[in-house]
Design a protein around this motif. Structure first.
Motif, mmCIF file in Angstrom:
data_model
loop_
_atom_site.group_PDB
_atom_site.id
_atom_site.type_symbol
_atom_site.label_atom_id
_atom_site.label_comp_id
_atom_site.label_asym_id
_atom_site.label_seq_id
_atom_site.Cartn_x
_atom_site.Cartn_y
_atom_site.Cartn_z
ATOM 1 N N THR A 85 -86.505 -28.478 7.992
ATOM 2 C CA THR A 85 -85.385 -27.695 7.461
ATOM 3 C C THR A 85 -84.336 -28.596 6.833
ATOM 4 O OG1 THR A 85 -84.372 -27.714 9.655
ATOM 5 C CG2 THR A 85 -85.697 -25.805 9.096
ATOM 6 N N LYS A 86 -84.103 -29.743 7.434
ATOM 7 C CA LYS A 86 -83.125 -30.665 6.862
ATOM 8 C C LYS A 86 -83.637 -31.238 5.548
ATOM 9 C CE LYS A 86 -80.780 -32.064 11.115
ATOM 10 N NZ LYS A 86 -80.480 -33.179 12.047
ATOM 11 N N LYS A 88 -85.825 -29.960 3.421
ATOM 12 C CA LYS A 88 -85.900 -28.962 2.362
ATOM 13 C C LYS A 88 -84.525 -28.747 1.735
ATOM 14 C CE LYS A 88 -88.256 -24.659 1.300
ATOM 15 N NZ LYS A 88 -89.094 -23.575 1.829
ATOM 16 N N THR A 89 -83.520 -28.623 2.535
ATOM 17 C CA THR A 89 -82.166 -28.450 2.034
ATOM 18 C C THR A 89 -81.719 -29.677 1.262
ATOM 19 O OG1 THR A 89 -81.631 -27.047 3.928
ATOM 20 C CG2 THR A 89 -79.784 -27.963 2.716
ATOM 21 N N ASN A 93 -80.824 -29.743 -2.798
ATOM 22 C CA ASN A 93 -79.500 -30.141 -3.274
ATOM 23 C C ASN A 93 -79.556 -31.282 -4.277
ATOM 24 O OD1 ASN A 93 -78.198 -28.224 -1.690
ATOM 25 N ND2 ASN A 93 -77.916 -29.623 0.042
ATOM 26 N N GLN A 101 -90.501 -30.698 -4.483
ATOM 27 C CA GLN A 101 -90.052 -30.531 -3.099
ATOM 28 C C GLN A 101 -91.242 -30.417 -2.153
ATOM 29 O OE1 GLN A 101 -87.092 -27.494 -2.242
ATOM 30 N NE2 GLN A 101 -86.293 -27.666 -4.329
#
Length: 218
Positions: A85-86, A88-89, A93, A101
């Motif tokens: 999750t970290k 991907k964000t 960004n 990605q």
């Protein structure tokens, strides 16, 4: 099957060794500056409890973080772990395309799976159990720190001669460090004799360095 090892010692040993070494250094400074015995007792008691409280919160936070890491390692679906999750964000960004990605994250997940499997395989149940209850872990580390510090400063309660009391503190403190180092090394599967000698040497080196520097300044 890969052998699991203990990467950390029991919390009571961790806290006690820190308490002894820190207090020996503090006693060395005040003895070098010819502080009165009553002053030494007052300062060390205040410092011990303030540092003990700080250690409690630090140890509790460390245990909480390790719990999160162990829990993360148990998740079989790596796309649901903290790292995914970290990542991907983070890459979103940065403006990475969806395709890029996915490729970067796929590589990361491969590495994460290797790390996760190694952690689960190599980390002993004892290590995991020690940090299972962060508040309890922090309490024992903090309490043992205070106990170790109290043992070190005890000679100043029984002698008015600060020089003699410091020498006695050094003897007691380093003797206890030798025992703690022995037990720490044995609990981690290392050579207990070398572990004891190493910890006692570290304590002696720190104390001597602080004393001679303080004497030079004084």
């Amino acid at each position: 099957m890969q052998q699991k090892v203990n990467n950390t010692a029991p919390p009571v040993l961790l806290g006690a060794s820190d308490g002894i070494i820190i207090l020996l250094c503090l006693l060395a400074i005040m003895t070098a500056f010819s502080a009165a015995g009553s002053t030494i007792i007052t300062v060390t008691l205040i410092a011990t409890f303030l540092v003990g409280i700080t250690i409690f919160f630090a140890a509790k936070g460390e245990a909480k973080l390790e719990n999160e890491i162990y829990a993360d390692a148990k998740i079989s679906d790596t796309t649901k772990t903290i790292g995914f999750t970290k990542s991907k964000t983070f890459y979103a960004n940065l403006g990475f395309s969806s395709e890029l990605q996915e490729r970067v994250i796929a590589d990361e997940l491969k590495e994460k799976k290797i790390w996760r499997d190694a952690l689960d395989t190599e980390t002993s149940d004892a290590d995991k159990a020690r940090v299972k209850h962060p508040v309890q872990y922090g309490f024992w580390v903090s309490l043992s720190y205070i106990f170790g510090a109290f043992i070190t400063v005890l000679p100043f309660y029984i002698s008015n001669d600060a020089g003699f009391a410091f020498r006695l503190s050094a003897i007691i403190g380093h003797s206890v460090l030798l025992i703690i180092g022995f037990l720490k090394a044995r609990s981690m599967g290392a050579n207990p004799v070398l572990g004891g000698l190493a910890l006692a040497f570290i304590g002696a080196a720190c104390t001597a360095a602080v004393y001679f520097v303080s004497s030079f300044i004084q």
